[in-house]
Motif scaffolding. Structure first.
Motif, PDB file in Angstrom:
ATOM      1  N   HIS A   1      -2.004   1.714 -46.343  1.00 18.09           N
ATOM      2  CA  HIS A   1      -3.276   2.243 -46.062  1.00 18.09           C
ATOM      3  C   HIS A   1      -3.704   2.754 -47.331  1.00 18.09           C
ATOM      4  CE1 HIS A   1      -0.356   3.117 -42.361  1.00 18.09           C
ATOM      5  NE2 HIS A   1      -0.896   3.168 -42.439  1.00 18.09           N
ATOM      6  N   CYS A   2      -5.215   2.135 -46.949  1.00 21.01           N
ATOM      7  CA  CYS A   2      -5.751   2.553 -48.192  1.00 21.01           C
ATOM      8  C   CYS A   2      -6.532   3.816 -47.795  1.00 21.01           C
ATOM      9  CB  CYS A   2      -7.474   0.913 -47.456  1.00 21.01           C
ATOM     10  SG  CYS A   2      -8.491   1.427 -48.726  1.00 21.01           S
TER      11      CYS A   2
ATOM     12  N   CYS B   1      -2.892   1.193 -60.023  1.00 21.03           N
ATOM     13  CA  CYS B   1      -3.368   2.608 -59.070  1.00 21.03           C
ATOM     14  C   CYS B   1      -2.462   2.145 -57.491  1.00 21.03           C
ATOM     15  CB  CYS B   1      -4.659   3.612 -59.379  1.00 21.03           C
ATOM     16  SG  CYS B   1      -4.370   3.675 -60.780  1.00 21.03           S
ATOM     17  N   TRP B   2      -2.678   1.260 -56.999  1.00 21.34           N
ATOM     18  CA  TRP B   2      -2.978   0.664 -55.844  1.00 21.34           C
ATOM     19  C   TRP B   2      -1.754   0.763 -55.741  1.00 21.34           C
ATOM     20  CZ3 TRP B   2      -5.584   0.469 -50.933  1.00 21.34           C
ATOM     21  CH2 TRP B   2      -6.831  -0.699 -51.342  1.00 21.34           C
TER      22      TRP B   2
ATOM     23  N   VAL C   1     -10.607   3.701 -55.986  1.00 21.61           N
ATOM     24  CA  VAL C   1     -10.297   4.747 -55.137  1.00 21.61           C
ATOM     25  C   VAL C   1      -9.242   5.360 -55.313  1.00 21.61           C
ATOM     26  CG1 VAL C   1     -11.496   2.835 -53.173  1.00 21.61           C
ATOM     27  CG2 VAL C   1      -8.997   2.523 -53.874  1.00 21.61           C
ATOM     28  N   VAL C   2      -8.201   5.167 -56.409  1.00 17.10           N
ATOM     29  CA  VAL C   2      -6.790   5.970 -56.168  1.00 17.10           C
ATOM     30  C   VAL C   2      -7.170   7.154 -57.171  1.00 17.10           C
ATOM     31  CG1 VAL C   2      -4.522   5.489 -56.478  1.00 17.10           C
ATOM     32  CG2 VAL C   2      -5.318   4.030 -55.135  1.00 17.10           C
ATOM     33  N   CYS C   3      -7.350   6.817 -58.659  1.00 15.17           N
ATOM     34  CA  CYS C   3      -7.204   7.541 -59.643  1.00 15.17           C
ATOM     35  C   CYS C   3      -8.942   8.338 -59.595  1.00 15.17           C
ATOM     36  CB  CYS C   3      -6.767   7.518 -60.435  1.00 15.17           C
ATOM     37  SG  CYS C   3      -7.964   5.840 -61.432  1.00 15.17           S
ATOM     38  N   GLY C   4      -9.802   7.393 -58.829  1.00 11.19           N
ATOM     39  CA  GLY C   4     -10.892   8.110 -58.858  1.00 11.19           C
ATOM     40  C   GLY C   4     -11.581   8.107 -60.108  1.00 11.19           C
ATOM     41  N   GLU C   5     -11.086   7.204 -61.092  1.00  9.32           N
ATOM     42  CA  GLU C   5     -11.778   6.569 -62.905  1.00  9.32           C
ATOM     43  C   GLU C   5     -13.121   5.773 -62.446  1.00  9.32           C
ATOM     44  OE1 GLU C   5     -10.746   4.322 -66.386  1.00  9.32           O
ATOM     45  OE2 GLU C   5      -9.825   6.239 -66.169  1.00  9.32           O
TER      46      GLU C   5
ATOM     47  N   CYS D   1     -14.935  -2.240 -45.093  1.00  7.16           N
ATOM     48  CA  CYS D   1     -14.516  -1.112 -46.030  1.00  7.16           C
ATOM     49  C   CYS D   1     -14.870  -1.574 -47.907  1.00  7.16           C
ATOM     50  CB  CYS D   1     -12.864  -0.999 -46.419  1.00  7.16           C
ATOM     51  SG  CYS D   1     -12.030   0.023 -47.574  1.00  7.16           S
ATOM     52  N   GLU D   2     -14.833  -1.433 -48.641  1.00  3.14           N
ATOM     53  CA  GLU D   2     -15.538  -1.738 -49.931  1.00  3.14           C
ATOM     54  C   GLU D   2     -14.627  -1.195 -51.460  1.00  3.14           C
ATOM     55  OE1 GLU D   2     -19.461  -2.088 -51.281  1.00  3.14           O
ATOM     56  OE2 GLU D   2     -19.382  -3.837 -49.765  1.00  3.14           O
ATOM     57  N   GLY D   3     -13.153  -0.650 -50.834  1.00  2.00           N
ATOM     58  CA  GLY D   3     -12.855   0.333 -51.748  1.00  2.00           C
ATOM     59  C   GLY D   3     -11.925  -0.958 -52.489  1.00  2.00           C
TER      60      GLY D   3
END
Length: 329
Positions: A283-284, A263-264, A234-238, A255-257
């Motif tokens: 925040h997510c 990265c978090w 959810v952060v870097c998109g990888e 939420c299933e992030g």
């Protein structure tokens, strides 16, 4: 021998004990089970400490605890935290220039003698320890179970030159006032008789001793990882390969992030922060809801290293077998 991996403890606290007989007598210790430990100090159960075994000081009460000490590394430092709080005149965690409790006497061996405790010294040194760099970023929570002690805390905070971080949670849970109600089955002429209602749990007896508060979160993450729905970070998109790394998940309902722990960490610390590695909260990026690092790490370690604890969490309670004679009545 390798140290086995374990989940972060469900509960581990540093506690402040005060004699109900002699209010100036304090004791500071650590435990994963405050109610059991209090019984030991009061002689109800085996164990306890020599310093609390004097009958002239019993019973003791736990007036405050600090909870939220995180897992493996922090657990190893836990006793150091307790010792630092009990020996502020010696602890290297408190700079000598900032020490409030100062040793003025020496033991026979020449070492500094610990000054006597007082409510002010306990409160002031607790305040000081919670804001020194060694413990500042830990997800700690401060609980007060006594009104007088909490009042002393508020008074000290009002005069302290420095304040605790804004995200430090302060919780109060005082003994409820006795409530009574007229018995439903009171006989005529006895309307004035009162029956005591069952008292609700409070203080240390209301603290969760297991992972029950995480049941909903664990249910969600079990579903995500069991059915391989990790998706992309959810952060870097990888893309997150199943079983290919250490992943943390958002703890908000619905939420299933999921994302890489690193990265978090960078996301919650915020842009430009390079001198810290341990976040506190944020925040997510998926649901925009608030998350705390400590709760995320507790869930992650429980998922990865606490299968027995997870099984206990979802184990259905056994049905009580009713004797045949009792069932026939």
């Amino acid at each position: 021998m390798a140290v086995p991996s374990k989940p972060l403890p469900a509960l581990y606290v540093v506690y402040v004990l005060r004699s109900t007989v002699r209010k100036a007598s304090f004791y500071i210790g650590s435990t994963p089970n405050p109610p059991r430990r209090l019984n030991q100090h009061n002689g109800v159960a085996k164990g306890g400490a020599v310093r609390t075994s004097r009958k002239s000081l019993r019973p003791w009460e736990m007036v405050a605890v600090v909870s939220g000490f995180p897992g493996k590394i922090a657990a190893l430092k836990f006793e150091m935290v307790r010792w630092a709080l009990a020996n502020p005149h010696l602890s290297l965690h408190i700079p000598s220039s900032d020490r409030i409790t100062i040793a003025t006497q020496k033991k026979r061996n020449g070492h500094p003698k610990r000054p006597p405790y007082s409510l002010t010294s306990v409160i002031s040194n607790l305040h000081l320890l919670l804001r020194v760099p060694s413990f500042l970023r830990w997800p700690l929570k401060l609980h007060f179970f006594n009104r007088d002690v909490h009042t002393a805390w508020l008074k000290w905070c009002g005069t302290a030159d420095e304040q605790l971080r804004d995200t430090m949670e302060i919780v109060t849970d005082f003994e409820p006032e006795a409530e009574t109600e007229v018995a439903d089955n009171a006989e005529p002429g006895n309307e004035g008789e009162e029956a005591t209602t069952s008292a609700p749990l409070w203080g240390i007896h209301a603290l969760p001793m297991d992972y029950a508060p995480l049941r909903e979160i664990v249910t969600k993450t079990e579903s995500i990882f069991s059915f391989e729905r990790e998706g992309n970070c959810v952060v870097c998109g990888e893309h997150l390969p199943t079983g290919g790394g250490v992943y943390a998940a958002c703890t908000n309902t619905g939420c299933e992030g999921v994302g890489h722990v690193s990265c978090w960490s960078k996301h919650l610390l915020g842009p430009g922060v390079t001198d810290e590695v341990l976040p506190i909260s944020g925040h997510c990026p998926e649901c925009k809801g608030s998350v705390t690092w400590g709760e995320m790490m507790t869930e992650m370690t429980l998922r990865m290293h606490g299968r027995k604890e997870v099984e206990k969490l979802f184990k259905k309670p056994r049905k009580r077998r009713v004797p045949a004679k009792a069932a026939a009545k």
